[in-house]
Write a protein that holds these residues in place. Structure first.
Motif, PDB file in Angstrom:
ATOM      1  N   SER A  63       0.858  -1.179   0.000  1.00 50.81           N
ATOM      2  CA  SER A  63       0.000   0.000   0.000  1.00 50.81           C
ATOM      3  C   SER A  63       0.899   1.236   0.000  1.00 50.81           C
ATOM      4  O   SER A  63       2.109   1.138   0.187  1.00 50.81           O
ATOM      5  N   ILE A  64       0.306   2.403  -0.226  1.00 52.01           N
ATOM      6  CA  ILE A  64       1.085   3.642  -0.155  1.00 52.01           C
ATOM      7  C   ILE A  64       1.521   3.806   1.297  1.00 52.01           C
ATOM      8  O   ILE A  64       0.683   3.793   2.203  1.00 52.01           O
ATOM      9  N   LYS A  85      -2.522  -1.578  -3.077  1.00 54.48           N
ATOM     10  CA  LYS A  85      -3.805  -1.771  -2.391  1.00 54.48           C
ATOM     11  C   LYS A  85      -3.904  -0.921  -1.133  1.00 54.48           C
ATOM     12  O   LYS A  85      -3.011  -0.142  -0.832  1.00 54.48           O
ATOM     13  N   GLY A  86      -4.969  -1.127  -0.408  1.00 55.78           N
ATOM     14  CA  GLY A  86      -5.176  -0.422   0.842  1.00 55.78           C
ATOM     15  C   GLY A  86      -5.843   0.920   0.631  1.00 55.78           C
ATOM     16  O   GLY A  86      -6.426   1.186  -0.413  1.00 55.78           O
ATOM     17  N   VAL A  87      -5.751   1.757   1.633  1.00 55.18           N
ATOM     18  CA  VAL A  87      -6.370   3.076   1.576  1.00 55.18           C
ATOM     19  C   VAL A  87      -5.308   4.139   1.328  1.00 55.18           C
ATOM     20  O   VAL A  87      -4.120   3.908   1.537  1.00 55.18           O
ATOM     21  N   ILE A  88      -5.739   5.294   0.888  1.00 51.45           N
ATOM     22  CA  ILE A  88      -4.834   6.432   0.755  1.00 51.45           C
ATOM     23  C   ILE A  88      -4.534   6.902   2.171  1.00 51.45           C
ATOM     24  O   ILE A  88      -5.461   7.220   2.929  1.00 51.45           O
ATOM     25  N   LEU A 103      -3.914   8.106  -9.206  1.00 50.57           N
ATOM     26  CA  LEU A 103      -4.214   6.840  -8.546  1.00 50.57           C
ATOM     27  C   LEU A 103      -5.187   5.994  -9.358  1.00 50.57           C
ATOM     28  O   LEU A 103      -5.740   5.027  -8.851  1.00 50.57           O
ATOM     29  N   SER A 106      -6.041   1.583  -9.957  1.00 52.08           N
ATOM     30  CA  SER A 106      -5.292   0.908  -8.895  1.00 52.08           C
ATOM     31  C   SER A 106      -6.265   0.109  -8.034  1.00 52.08           C
ATOM     32  O   SER A 106      -7.470   0.194  -8.213  1.00 52.08           O
ATOM     33  N   ILE A 108      -6.473   0.563  -4.795  1.00 51.00           N
ATOM     34  CA  ILE A 108      -6.689   1.334  -3.567  1.00 51.00           C
ATOM     35  C   ILE A 108      -8.183   1.380  -3.293  1.00 51.00           C
ATOM     36  O   ILE A 108      -8.988   1.610  -4.194  1.00 51.00           O
ATOM     37  N   THR A 109      -8.563   1.152  -2.050  1.00 50.18           N
ATOM     38  CA  THR A 109      -9.967   1.103  -1.677  1.00 50.18           C
ATOM     39  C   THR A 109     -10.266   2.145  -0.611  1.00 50.18           C
ATOM     40  O   THR A 109      -9.370   2.803  -0.084  1.00 50.18           O
ATOM     41  N   ARG A 130     -11.279   2.991  -9.964  1.00 53.08           N
ATOM     42  CA  ARG A 130     -10.778   2.227  -8.822  1.00 53.08           C
ATOM     43  C   ARG A 130     -11.907   2.068  -7.825  1.00 53.08           C
ATOM     44  O   ARG A 130     -12.811   2.897  -7.770  1.00 53.08           O
ATOM     45  N   THR A 132     -13.544   2.831  -4.842  1.00 52.40           N
ATOM     46  CA  THR A 132     -13.442   3.816  -3.769  1.00 52.40           C
ATOM     47  C   THR A 132     -14.826   4.289  -3.379  1.00 52.40           C
ATOM     48  O   THR A 132     -15.827   3.964  -4.004  1.00 52.40           O
TER      49      THR A 132
END
Length: 135
Positions: A63-64, A85-88, A103, A106, A108-109, A130, A132
């Motif tokens: 993740s970031i 993956k993961g959150v911002i 982003l 991607s 990212i959720t 993505r 989100t």
């Protein structure tokens, strides 16, 4: 494979000419080793202004990193077309010089954090295509 944690020695070491741009896009990296974004001496803020980790399809376990907020000189960040993956992380609000954030496409959720509002220099935010949501 993973980008080794020793990259932090490039990002944080005292140098006559600091590392300003890091382009790792269009590779087959699988992520970052633990500690890759951490200053080993905890004494320096990185000078990195441009970071492109986009188009790496094998980031599934990465993740970031929260430490991205320490990169206060960062004006460009791209993680497009990756399986990152993961959150911002909310710490992204510390990147007040950030003008471009890509982003899209991607893994990212979650919600786009409200800390994005602190990015008063932000001109482009591309979070299209993505999974989100918004608060």
């Amino acid at each position: 494979g993973e980008i080794p944690k020793e990259i932090n020695q490039i990002l944080y070491r005292e140098r006559k000419t600091p590392l300003l741009s890091l382009k790792l896009a269009n590779n087959k990296f699988t992520g970052f080793e633990d500690g890759a974004w951490t200053d080993p001496a905890n004494t320096r803020t990185p000078d990195l202004a441009y970071l492109d980790i986009g188009n790496n399809a094998d980031w599934a376990s990465t993740s970031i990193p929260e430490e991205i907020g320490l990169h206060t000189s960062l004006y460009f960040l791209s993680a497009f077309n990756s399986s990152i993956k993961g959150v911002i992380p909310t710490q992204i609000g510390g990147n007040t010089k950030l003008t471009n954030l890509y982003l899209s496409d991607s893994a990212i959720t979650g919600c786009i954090p409200t800390e994005i509002a602190a990015l008063t220099s932000l001109v482009i935010l591309d979070a299209s295509r993505r999974p989100t949501s918004s608060p």
